[in-house]
Design an enzyme around this catalytic site. Structure first.
Site, mmCIF file in Angstrom:
data_model
loop_
_atom_site.group_PDB
_atom_site.id
_atom_site.type_symbol
_atom_site.label_atom_id
_atom_site.label_comp_id
_atom_site.label_asym_id
_atom_site.label_seq_id
_atom_site.Cartn_x
_atom_site.Cartn_y
_atom_site.Cartn_z
ATOM 1 N N GLU A 1 11.968 1.749 -4.097
ATOM 2 C CA GLU A 1 11.722 3.106 -3.603
ATOM 3 C C GLU A 1 12.566 3.400 -2.368
ATOM 4 O OE1 GLU A 1 7.433 2.854 -3.566
ATOM 5 O OE2 GLU A 1 7.485 2.801 -5.757
ATOM 6 N N GLU B 1 11.156 -6.997 -9.352
ATOM 7 C CA GLU B 1 10.407 -5.793 -9.722
ATOM 8 C C GLU B 1 11.311 -4.879 -10.546
ATOM 9 O OE1 GLU B 1 7.019 -4.733 -6.869
ATOM 10 O OE2 GLU B 1 8.838 -4.176 -5.847
ATOM 11 N N TRP C 1 0.810 -1.217 0.000
ATOM 12 C CA TRP C 1 0.000 0.000 0.000
ATOM 13 C C TRP C 1 0.850 1.277 0.000
ATOM 14 C CZ3 TRP C 1 -4.303 -1.636 4.071
ATOM 15 C CH2 TRP C 1 -5.150 -2.576 3.456
ATOM 16 N N LYS C 2 2.150 1.120 0.175
ATOM 17 C CA LYS C 2 3.064 2.284 0.164
ATOM 18 C C LYS C 2 2.544 3.376 1.109
ATOM 19 C CE LYS C 2 4.503 0.904 -4.396
ATOM 20 N NZ LYS C 2 5.082 1.252 -5.675
ATOM 21 N N GLY D 1 1.235 -2.788 -6.219
ATOM 22 C CA GLY D 1 1.217 -1.484 -5.567
ATOM 23 C C GLY D 1 -0.102 -0.773 -5.819
ATOM 24 N N GLY D 2 -0.103 0.124 -6.792
ATOM 25 C CA GLY D 2 -1.267 0.976 -7.064
ATOM 26 C C GLY D 2 -2.597 0.232 -7.145
ATOM 27 N N SER E 1 3.616 -2.415 -11.932
ATOM 28 C CA SER E 1 2.445 -2.084 -12.752
ATOM 29 C C SER E 1 1.541 -3.280 -13.025
ATOM 30 C CB SER E 1 2.874 -1.419 -14.066
ATOM 31 O OG SER E 1 3.431 -0.138 -13.799
ATOM 32 N N HIS F 1 13.034 -2.695 -1.328
ATOM 33 C CA HIS F 1 12.135 -2.152 -2.358
ATOM 34 C C HIS F 1 12.877 -1.023 -3.088
ATOM 35 C CE1 HIS F 1 8.842 -0.131 -4.336
ATOM 36 N NE2 HIS F 1 8.169 -1.262 -4.213
HETATM 37 P P1 PGA Z 1 3.023 -0.719 -8.707
HETATM 38 O O1 PGA Z 1 4.031 -0.962 -7.491
HETATM 39 O O2 PGA Z 1 2.155 -1.934 -8.807
HETATM 40 O O3 PGA Z 1 2.251 0.507 -8.338
HETATM 41 O O4 PGA Z 1 3.873 -0.540 -9.936
HETATM 42 C C1 PGA Z 1 4.596 -2.234 -7.261
HETATM 43 C C2 PGA Z 1 5.574 -2.156 -6.120
HETATM 44 O O5 PGA Z 1 6.282 -1.163 -6.009
HETATM 45 O O6 PGA Z 1 5.670 -3.072 -5.284
#
Ligand code: PGA
Length: 241
Positions: free
Chosen positions: A91, A161, A9-10, A224-225, A203, A89
Site C-alpha cells: 500500500e 504478500e 492495523w493500517k 490486516g483486516g 487475506s 508494504h
Molecule cells: P489483509 O492485509 O489481511 O487485510 O489482506 C494484509 C496486509 O496488508 O498486511
C-alpha cells in the site's frame, strides 16, 4: 516454539478500541506483534507495557529529524516505544509510489535508529499473470544487497504478500504460498538472512490461517483486516501456537 502473528492495523481504530484490543491480548499473555497507526502508538505502548507483545510502526521517514512537515522519523518512533517498522508494504509501494531507492533510505534510517525492519515483498496480479512473480520478489528482496551483512540480520522478518491477495479476500493457495516461500527462503539464505523469519500475508482469516501456517517455510502471518477484531486475531494466534 509458536509461529509469529503480526497485526497490521493500517489506518483503522481509535484509542479506545486500540487500548481495549491491546489490553486483552496483553492480559492473555500473548506475544503477537502489533503495528498500530502513529497516533495509537503511545496508547498501545501503555496498554502492552510489561507484556510480551511487541510494538511496531507502519512507516518511517527516510530523513533524520528536521524540516519535513508531516513525516515521522525513526528516532520519533523509537521514542514512542516502537521496536519494529514495516517497510515496503504494497500500500506504500503502489498507493504512495514508493520506489526501491526510497525504501532503501527508509531501511537505512530505521536500522540506524535501532528499529528492526519488517520488509514486505510481493507481486501484483498483472506481474503474476505475465509470469514475472518470481523475478519481482527476487528483485525486491535484492534491495538488501545494498545493506551490510550485519544490517541484514537485524530485520525482524520479511513478509511475502502477493498484492492481489491483500484486502481482497482472495488468499494465495497453500501451493502458491509454498512455492514462493521456497524461492524467497532460498534467496534470503544467499543474502545472509537465513535466520530472519519469513511471513505470509494477504487475506489471512481464521478459516484459512491453519492451512497457511501448515505450509513449509511459512514462519508466521502478517494479518490486516482480521487483526482488527479480538476474536479473529485470537483464533489466528491460537492456530499459530
Ligand atoms: P489483509 O492485509 O489481511 O487485510 O489482506 C494484509 C496486509 O496488508 O498486511
Amino acid at each position: 516454539m509458536g509461529k509469529i502473528v503480526a497485526a497490521n492495523w493500517k489506518m483503522n481504530l481509535r484509542r479506545d478500541a486500540a487500548r481495549a484490543l491491546a489490553s486483552s491480548l496483553a492480559g492473555q499473555g500473548r506475544d503477537l506483534w502489533l503495528f498500530p497507526g502513529f497516533t495509537l502508538l503511545e496508547t498501545v505502548r501503555q496498554a502492552t507495557s510489561g507484556s510480551s507483545l511487541k510494538l511496531g510502526a507502519q512507516d518511517v521517514s527516510p530523513e533524520v529529524d528536521g524540516a519535513f512537515t508531516g513525516d515521522i522519523s525513526a528516532e520519533m518512533l523509537v521514542d514512542a516505544g516502537a521496536t519494529m517498522v514495516l517497510v515496503g508494504h504494497s500500500e506504500r509501494r503502489h498507493s504512495h509510489g514508493e520506489t526501491s531507492a526510497l525504501l532503501l533510505r527508509k531501511l537505512h534510517r530505521a536500522l540506524a535508529a535501532g528499529l528492526a525492519p519488517l520488509l514486505c515483498v510481493g507481486e501484483t496480479l498483472a506481474q503474476r499473470q505475465a509470469g514475472r512473480a518470481e523475478k519481482v520478489v527476487r528483485d525486491q528482496l535484492g534491495l538488501v544487497k545494498k545493506l551490510t551483512p550485519a544490517a541484514r540480520e537485524q530485520f525482524c522478518a520479511v513478509a511475502y504478500e502477493p498484492v492481489w491477495a491483500i484486502g481482497t479476500g482472495q488468499n494465495a493457495t497453500a501451493a502458491q504460498a509454498g512455492a514462493m516461500h521456497n524461492l524467497a527462503r532460498a534467496e534470503m539464505n544467499t543474502l545472509g538472512m537465513g535466520t530472519v523469519p519469513l511471513l505470509y500475508g494477504g487475506s489471512v482469516k481464521p478459516d484459512n490461517a491453519g492451512e497457511l501456517l501448515a505450509v513449509a517455510g511459512v514462519d508466521g502471518l502478517l494479518v490486516g483486516g482480521a487483526s482488527l477484531e479480538l476474536e479473529s486475531l485470537q483464533t489466528i494466534d491460537d492456530l499459530a501456537g
